[in-house]
Design a protein around this motif. Structure first.
Motif, PDB file in Angstrom:
ATOM      1  N   SER A  11      -4.382  -1.673  -6.090  1.00  0.00           N
ATOM      2  CA  SER A  11      -4.205  -0.230  -5.924  1.00  0.00           C
ATOM      3  C   SER A  11      -4.272   0.137  -4.447  1.00  0.00           C
ATOM      4  O   SER A  11      -5.059  -0.435  -3.696  1.00  0.00           O
ATOM      5  CB  SER A  11      -5.306   0.525  -6.675  1.00  0.00           C
ATOM      6  OG  SER A  11      -5.231   1.903  -6.451  1.00  0.00           O
ATOM      7  N   GLU A  36       6.393   2.767 -11.217  1.00  0.00           N
ATOM      8  CA  GLU A  36       5.622   3.568 -12.161  1.00  0.00           C
ATOM      9  C   GLU A  36       6.500   4.652 -12.773  1.00  0.00           C
ATOM     10  O   GLU A  36       6.867   5.606 -12.099  1.00  0.00           O
ATOM     11  CB  GLU A  36       4.425   4.207 -11.452  1.00  0.00           C
ATOM     12  CG  GLU A  36       3.458   3.195 -10.862  1.00  0.00           C
ATOM     13  CD  GLU A  36       2.274   3.868 -10.192  1.00  0.00           C
ATOM     14  OE1 GLU A  36       1.656   4.741 -10.812  1.00  0.00           O
ATOM     15  OE2 GLU A  36       1.989   3.522  -9.036  1.00  0.00           O
ATOM     16  N   ALA A  48      -0.140   4.541 -19.497  1.00  0.00           N
ATOM     17  CA  ALA A  48      -1.250   4.241 -18.579  1.00  0.00           C
ATOM     18  C   ALA A  48      -1.638   2.768 -18.648  1.00  0.00           C
ATOM     19  O   ALA A  48      -1.816   2.109 -17.612  1.00  0.00           O
ATOM     20  CB  ALA A  48      -2.443   5.138 -18.891  1.00  0.00           C
ATOM     21  N   LEU A  51       1.163   0.456 -17.192  1.00  0.00           N
ATOM     22  CA  LEU A  51       1.205   0.518 -15.731  1.00  0.00           C
ATOM     23  C   LEU A  51       0.005  -0.191 -15.103  1.00  0.00           C
ATOM     24  O   LEU A  51       0.150  -0.885 -14.092  1.00  0.00           O
ATOM     25  CB  LEU A  51       1.281   1.969 -15.265  1.00  0.00           C
ATOM     26  CG  LEU A  51       2.545   2.741 -15.679  1.00  0.00           C
ATOM     27  CD1 LEU A  51       2.502   4.161 -15.133  1.00  0.00           C
ATOM     28  CD2 LEU A  51       3.801   2.035 -15.242  1.00  0.00           C
ATOM     29  N   ALA A  52      -1.172  -0.029 -15.691  1.00  0.00           N
ATOM     30  CA  ALA A  52      -2.366  -0.710 -15.166  1.00  0.00           C
ATOM     31  C   ALA A  52      -2.189  -2.226 -15.229  1.00  0.00           C
ATOM     32  O   ALA A  52      -2.468  -2.942 -14.261  1.00  0.00           O
ATOM     33  CB  ALA A  52      -3.606  -0.277 -15.949  1.00  0.00           C
ATOM     34  N   LYS A  55       0.498  -3.435 -12.697  1.00  0.00           N
ATOM     35  CA  LYS A  55      -0.017  -3.496 -11.325  1.00  0.00           C
ATOM     36  C   LYS A  55      -0.829  -4.768 -11.112  1.00  0.00           C
ATOM     37  O   LYS A  55      -0.698  -5.443 -10.088  1.00  0.00           O
ATOM     38  CB  LYS A  55      -0.871  -2.262 -11.026  1.00  0.00           C
ATOM     39  CG  LYS A  55      -0.087  -0.974 -10.924  1.00  0.00           C
ATOM     40  CD  LYS A  55      -1.024   0.208 -10.787  1.00  0.00           C
ATOM     41  CE  LYS A  55      -0.289   1.528 -10.803  1.00  0.00           C
ATOM     42  NZ  LYS A  55      -1.211   2.684 -10.727  1.00  0.00           N
ATOM     43  N   CYS A  71      -5.355  -0.298 -12.550  1.00  0.00           N
ATOM     44  CA  CYS A  71      -5.716   1.015 -13.106  1.00  0.00           C
ATOM     45  C   CYS A  71      -4.501   1.924 -13.105  1.00  0.00           C
ATOM     46  O   CYS A  71      -3.633   1.807 -12.247  1.00  0.00           O
ATOM     47  CB  CYS A  71      -6.772   1.723 -12.266  1.00  0.00           C
ATOM     48  SG  CYS A  71      -8.058   0.710 -11.628  1.00  0.00           S
ATOM     49  N   ASP A  72      -4.505   2.854 -14.018  1.00  0.00           N
ATOM     50  CA  ASP A  72      -3.526   3.923 -13.973  1.00  0.00           C
ATOM     51  C   ASP A  72      -4.048   5.083 -14.802  1.00  0.00           C
ATOM     52  O   ASP A  72      -4.901   4.898 -15.673  1.00  0.00           O
ATOM     53  CB  ASP A  72      -2.149   3.480 -14.485  1.00  0.00           C
ATOM     54  CG  ASP A  72      -1.070   4.440 -14.018  1.00  0.00           C
ATOM     55  OD1 ASP A  72      -0.663   4.326 -12.846  1.00  0.00           O
ATOM     56  OD2 ASP A  72      -0.660   5.318 -14.798  1.00  0.00           O
ATOM     57  N   GLN A  73      -3.520   6.256 -14.492  1.00  0.00           N
ATOM     58  CA  GLN A  73      -3.956   7.455 -15.218  1.00  0.00           C
ATOM     59  C   GLN A  73      -2.746   8.340 -15.492  1.00  0.00           C
ATOM     60  O   GLN A  73      -1.916   8.573 -14.610  1.00  0.00           O
ATOM     61  CB  GLN A  73      -4.980   8.230 -14.397  1.00  0.00           C
ATOM     62  CG  GLN A  73      -5.566   9.423 -15.139  1.00  0.00           C
ATOM     63  CD  GLN A  73      -6.577  10.154 -14.276  1.00  0.00           C
ATOM     64  OE1 GLN A  73      -6.220  10.806 -13.309  1.00  0.00           O
ATOM     65  NE2 GLN A  73      -7.850  10.014 -14.610  1.00  0.00           N
ATOM     66  N   SER A 107      -7.043   7.220 -18.851  1.00  0.00           N
ATOM     67  CA  SER A 107      -7.338   6.385 -17.685  1.00  0.00           C
ATOM     68  C   SER A 107      -7.457   4.939 -18.145  1.00  0.00           C
ATOM     69  O   SER A 107      -8.397   4.583 -18.853  1.00  0.00           O
ATOM     70  CB  SER A 107      -8.639   6.836 -17.018  1.00  0.00           C
ATOM     71  OG  SER A 107      -8.565   8.204 -16.688  1.00  0.00           O
TER      72      SER A 107
END
Length: 196
Positions: A11, A36, A48, A51-52, A55, A71-73, A107
């Motif tokens: 990130s 994203e 979410a 994508l997390a 990454k 992580c993603d939100q 999240s």
């Protein structure tokens, strides 16, 4: 504290880096090379989590012996996903549309161990009731909190975004900022990292 493996945060978010620094674990932050965007018919929670994980996997080739945090939100309101507005104009529109509404923030957190091909994953759900906001209040908030354009739903809860919020329901208050720390700790323990 014994750290047996290199810890990588996939990130470039300074908010997530700051959260991880609070745990006083040595880590490196690497910007993931991963696009994203939501997929058609994908729920906000699925977006979410995908994508997390994406990454984390995107930096795994560089660090095959590390533990990689992704992580993603994604925010959800009025039957649509809300990402990061990335501009003041979009943030104004977004905040006006969620005024007085309930937002659900999904999240996602993953911990990927490429050497063992093991992926720990969780999506935390936080419900946020927004106050009714005037356009003047929204403009004032965005002038005082310019970083809000980089936050899902444009509500930076750890800053002045708290003024926009009437109520929060969550099992992990860290999740709304972007990093569900309680589950990350569980994942690190499962990987043999002695936190204390």
């Amino acid at each position: 504290m014994k750290i047996k493996k290199r810890l990588i945060l996939a990130s470039s978010s300074r908010f997530r880096q700051q959260q991880l620094k609070h745990l006083q674990l040595p880590f490196e932050a690497i910007k993931p090379e991963f696009e994203e965007y939501p997929l058609f018919n994908e729920t906000a929670a699925q977006t979410a989590l995908r994508l997390a994980a994406g990454k984390a996997h995107s930096v795994a080739e560089q660090f095959p012996e590390a533990l990689i945090i992704g992580c993603d939100q994604v925010a959800w309101c009025n039957n649509r996903q809300l990402g990061k507005p990335l501009s003041v104009a979009k943030a104004q529109q977004m905040l006006a549309s969620v005024s007085g509404q309930e937002l659900i923030f999904y999240s996602a957190i993953v911990l990927f161990n490429p050497a063992e091909n093991r992926l720990h994953q969780h999506v935390d759900e936080t419900r946020v009731l927004m106050r009714k906001l005037t356009l003047t209040q929204i403009d004032h908030y965005l002038r005082l909190e310019p970083d809000a354009i980089y936050c899902a739903g444009a509500a930076k809860s750890e800053g002045l975004g708290a003024l926009l919020i009437k109520r929060i329901h969550s099992t992990d208050p860290n999740a709304l900022i972007g990093l569900p720390i309680f589950h990350l700790i569980d994942f690190l323990l499962a990987e043999g990292i002695d936190i204390l």
